[in-house]
Design a protein around this motif. Structure first.
Motif, short mmCIF file in Angstrom:
data_model
loop_
_atom_site.label_atom_id
_atom_site.label_comp_id
_atom_site.label_asym_id
_atom_site.label_seq_id
_atom_site.Cartn_x
_atom_site.Cartn_y
_atom_site.Cartn_z
N GLY A 1 0.79 -1.24 0.00
CA GLY A 1 0.00 0.00 0.00
C GLY A 1 0.81 1.27 0.00
N PHE A 2 2.16 1.16 0.06
CA PHE A 2 2.93 2.42 0.12
C PHE A 2 4.21 2.43 -0.72
CE2 PHE A 2 5.13 -0.05 3.36
CZ PHE A 2 6.45 0.39 3.28
N VAL B 1 11.61 7.00 -8.40
CA VAL B 1 12.15 5.85 -7.65
C VAL B 1 13.24 5.09 -8.42
CG1 VAL B 1 10.05 5.49 -6.30
CG2 VAL B 1 10.34 4.30 -8.48
N TYR C 1 17.00 4.45 -7.32
CA TYR C 1 17.47 3.39 -6.42
C TYR C 1 18.13 2.26 -7.23
CZ TYR C 1 17.84 -0.11 -2.80
OH TYR C 1 18.35 -1.04 -1.94
N LEU D 1 2.42 6.04 5.83
CA LEU D 1 3.14 5.55 4.65
C LEU D 1 2.20 5.33 3.48
CD1 LEU D 1 5.62 2.95 6.26
CD2 LEU D 1 6.15 5.22 5.39
N LYS D 2 1.01 4.78 3.77
CA LYS D 2 0.03 4.54 2.69
C LYS D 2 -0.44 5.85 2.08
CE LYS D 2 -1.61 0.00 4.05
NZ LYS D 2 -2.65 -0.82 4.63
N GLY E 1 2.37 7.17 0.02
CA GLY E 1 2.58 6.36 -1.17
C GLY E 1 1.57 6.72 -2.26
N GLU E 2 0.32 6.93 -1.86
CA GLU E 2 -0.72 7.26 -2.84
C GLU E 2 -0.57 8.67 -3.40
OE1 GLU E 2 -4.18 6.39 -0.56
OE2 GLU E 2 -3.87 4.21 -0.73
N ILE F 1 2.21 10.01 -4.42
CA ILE F 1 3.34 10.16 -5.37
C ILE F 1 2.81 10.20 -6.80
CG2 ILE F 1 5.54 9.17 -6.15
CD1 ILE F 1 5.58 7.50 -3.54
N GLU G 1 2.59 9.67 -10.85
CA GLU G 1 2.95 8.47 -11.60
C GLU G 1 4.36 8.55 -12.19
OE1 GLU G 1 0.58 7.74 -15.04
OE2 GLU G 1 1.42 5.73 -15.35
N SER H 1 6.68 7.52 -9.37
CA SER H 1 6.56 6.17 -8.78
C SER H 1 6.90 5.09 -9.81
CB SER H 1 5.15 5.94 -8.24
OG SER H 1 4.23 5.93 -9.28
N THR H 2 7.08 5.50 -11.06
CA THR H 2 7.52 4.56 -12.11
C THR H 2 8.78 5.15 -12.76
OG1 THR H 2 6.30 5.68 -13.85
CG2 THR H 2 5.10 4.02 -12.60
N MET I 1 20.77 -0.59 1.18
CA MET I 1 19.30 -0.56 1.16
C MET I 1 18.76 0.22 2.37
SD MET I 1 16.69 -3.75 1.24
CE MET I 1 16.76 -3.93 3.01
N VAL J 1 16.72 3.38 0.72
CA VAL J 1 15.26 3.28 0.52
C VAL J 1 14.51 4.41 1.23
CG1 VAL J 1 13.21 1.88 1.03
CG2 VAL J 1 15.18 0.82 -0.07
N VAL K 1 15.12 7.74 -0.70
CA VAL K 1 14.43 7.80 -2.00
C VAL K 1 12.94 8.05 -1.77
CG1 VAL K 1 13.73 6.39 -3.99
CG2 VAL K 1 16.11 6.42 -3.26
N LEU K 2 12.36 7.38 -0.78
CA LEU K 2 10.93 7.60 -0.51
C LEU K 2 10.66 9.05 -0.10
CD1 LEU K 2 9.86 4.30 1.32
CD2 LEU K 2 8.98 5.17 -0.85
#
Lengths: 86, 537
Positions: free
Chosen positions: A39-40, B78, B81, B245-246, B249-250, B252, B254, B257-258, B308, B312, B315-316
């Motif tokens: 989910g994140f 991302v 990384y 975190l969720k 994450g949502e 970010i 597109e 995130s790709t 890592m 990680v 980067v987030l």
């Protein structure tokens, strides 16, 4: 102590695993995928974090089956470890 | 309470406490100094697995690991990384395994401390040393400059607000630059960092450097994780870490995130950059400190995981800063005189705006730890190269006592610190873009060290030609990049099948070095069998 042939086979296994890691590293299949793992975490990032873990496991295996030097042959007894000393 | 609320003051106090602790550690380690050159330069080959892991990891991770990783993720998403971190996890450990362990064995047998001593003996050529010396030093110095300049910038930006009257920073429009105004000036910050590193390297030598690196690596790893947790909690605005975190994450976009905006071929060819580790002179010297061959096992296994753990979270944080949950006020920091966001300032900016003064001070210490853990090894390494490969080599070992060699190494270190600090004051405009060029240069020399260890057919002429080919191709492409003003973004464009592929210049450098080395070696005389017998079991 491992025999020379065992060590040689181990080397080939590690070489194959490293090549596999390098192939998996070029993850064109996740290039445009925006799935969030747990989910994140973007899947492209998650995949490469797994590659890092895979690399650690590969090198851990290398220390067991393909270690090039035997300490019994190379160690110099007069040296003393810093960690042992501290 | 006043001290905590005074902007910049808690940060300054934490930085000073941290530097004080480092000095104490360095001075304490000097009490174990045995007075010999071997002890000063390679800690008498006494370093165990944990210290070797921490010192090698700290040396390879610069400030870029914390600040640059979040900045690059802010710009590129991302994919950075995979491009910079997971590739390093595979290749760095590969270099430790394939180069480090073998070279350690040969060095212990033949008493080398530097790469140049190894190459001179393996190829029975004095000229290879003369050739490599300016190249290795020339490639390390920009790397050092980045550290020296960054340390001043970090101290200034994270102590901003401390004393606007004493340290005003005025922009071209006549108004103070808020993000820097009142912070400790860069010349002073860099000077203090250089002096602290100099003191513990001067007195502690390799043992002091290794201990300091270990402490610094622990500091920047822990603080990186704490910073991640606090920023996630603040930016996410939810209850609980997972919910935050969720939400983040949502948020970010597109394209971050790709990797839709990233060249696949550039990503692939970036794999060659981490091969630079095989030729870093400062890492070579760290390898020599290992107590035994088995000492390499722990660093080999843990290095990818450590990368890592640091990368990680950074980067987030970098991609979150591009998302919809990022507050619009205060505005993101800009590169002075432009409307372009200063990506390298993203992490300090988030820490300053989303956390308190204490964490901001701790992060400053963490970033400085990452910078200093590379600077110290590089200073020590250059001092060692000057002493062993130039002074002692040409004066004759029999004419220089052990104590004199320690003294010369220390004097050279003082000179190198002074020169680097002086060059840093000039603020060379493109020095940060030089990072990837330095790494590419070292990578281009990788075939030489690999062949020296595994190919009996390598000849001195082959190695020398390979080095010339590497440096010539490096210079040609560097000149093109300078001419085009694309030092930071320069790539080779390869047309194939109607499409154009972006290839990193390191590919051309490495291939030219490899092909030249092989061809020339095939037609020139090898070292004698007696010499080869010492290197090949």
């Amino acid at each position: 102590m491992r025999s020379l042939s065992q060590k040689s086979t181990g080397m080939w296994i590690i070489a194959a695993l490293v090549v596999l890691l390098l192939i998996l590293h070029q993850d064109n299949w996740f290039w445009t995928d925006d799935t969030l793992v747990f989910g994140f975490m973007p899947i492209g990032l998650f995949w490469h974090a797994c590659i890092s873990i895979g690399a650690s496991l590969t090198w851990a295996l290398a220390t067991v089956i393909a270690w090039p030097l035997d300490d019994a042959v190379t160690a110099e007894p007069e040296t003393k470890s810093e960690e042992a000393a501290s | 309470m006043d001290i905590i609320d005074h902007k910049g003051l808690p940060q300054l106090i934490i930085i000073l406490l941290y530097l004080g602790a480092l000095l104490a550690l360095g001075l304490f380690s000097s009490r174990l100094f045995k007075g010999t050159k071997e002890d000063y330069q390679v800690a008498s080959h006494s370093i165990g697995p944990f210290l070797l892991l921490m010192s090698m990891f700290g040396t390879t991770m610069t400030a870029f690991a914390l600040v640059g990783s979040s900045g690059e993720a802010f710009k590129e998403g991302v994919g950075v990384y995979g491009m910079l971190a997971s590739s390093s996890g595979i290749i760095h450990s590969l270099c430790f395994f394939v180069i480090g362990v073998k070279v350690w064995k040969l060095a212990r047998r033949n008493h080398y401390t530097t790469q140049i001593e190894f190459f001179r003996d393996r190829l029975q050529s004095d000229f290879i040393g003369l050739l490599l010396f300016p190249i290795l030093v020339g490639l390390v110095i920009p790397y050092l400059l980045i550290g020296v300049i960054s340390s001043g910038v970090v101290v200034q930006s994270l102590t901003a607000g401390l004393s606007p009257d004493l340290f005003p920073v005025i922009g071209p429009d006549g108004n103070p630059i808020r993000a820097l105004n009142g912070g400790v000036p860069t010349w002073l910050g860099s000077l203090v960092i250089c002096v602290v590193v100099l003191v513990y390297v001067f007195f502690g030598g390799m043992r002091g450097t290794t201990w300091a690196n270990t402490m610094q690596t622990i500091v920047f790893m822990i603080l990186g994780i704490v910073t991640f947790y606090v920023i996630a909690s603040k930016l996410g605005g939810q209850d609980g870490l997972m919910a935050n975190l969720k939400a983040l994450g949502e948020s970010i976009p597109e394209n971050k995130s790709t990797r839709i905006e990233m060249s696949k071929m550039k990503f692939f060819t970036y794999l060659l950059i981490p091969l630079s580790v095989g030729m870093f002179p400062h890492l070579f010297q760290h390898w020599m400190t290992a107590k035994s061959a088995n000492t390499f096992k722990v660093p080999l296994i843990c290095h990818p995981i450590f990368i890592m753990i640091v990368w990680v979270p950074c980067v987030l944080v970098g991609v979150w800063a591009t998302g919809s949950l990022m507050p619009s006020k205060p505005p993101l920091p800009l590169i002075p005189g432009t409307n372009v966001v200063n990506a390298n300032a993203i992490l300090p900016f988030l820490v300053n705006t989303q956390t308190g003064n204490i964490l901001s001070g701790l992060l400053a210490a963490g970033i400085l730890a990452a910078i200093m853990s590379s600077l110290d090894s590089q200073f020590l390494c250059l001092g060692t190269i000057f002493t062993n490969d130039v002074l002692t080599h040409y004066k004759g070992k029999e004419n220089v006592t052990d104590a004199q060699q320690v003294l010369y190494t220390r004097l050279f270190i003082i000179a190198i610190v002074a020169i680097t600090y002086g060059l840093g004051l000039l603020k060379p405009p493109s020095v940060f873009a030089l990072g990837v060029w330095c790494f590419s240069g070292f990578s281009a020399l990788f075939p030489i060290v690999f062949a020296a260890l595994y190919w009996r057919g390598l000849t001195a002429a082959g190695a020398i030609s390979g080095v010339f080919a590497a440096i010539t191709s490096w210079s040609v492409m560097f000149y093109q990049a300078v001419q085009q003003g694309t030092l930071r973004t320069f790539v080779l464009e390869l047309p194939f099948g109607g499409e154009t592929y972006e290839v990193m210049p390191v590919v051309a450098m490495l291939l030219s070095s490899l092909v030249t080395m092989i061809i020339v070696s095939l037609f020139t005389p090898k070292p004698s069998e007696a010499v080869l017998a010492r290197f090949f079991d």
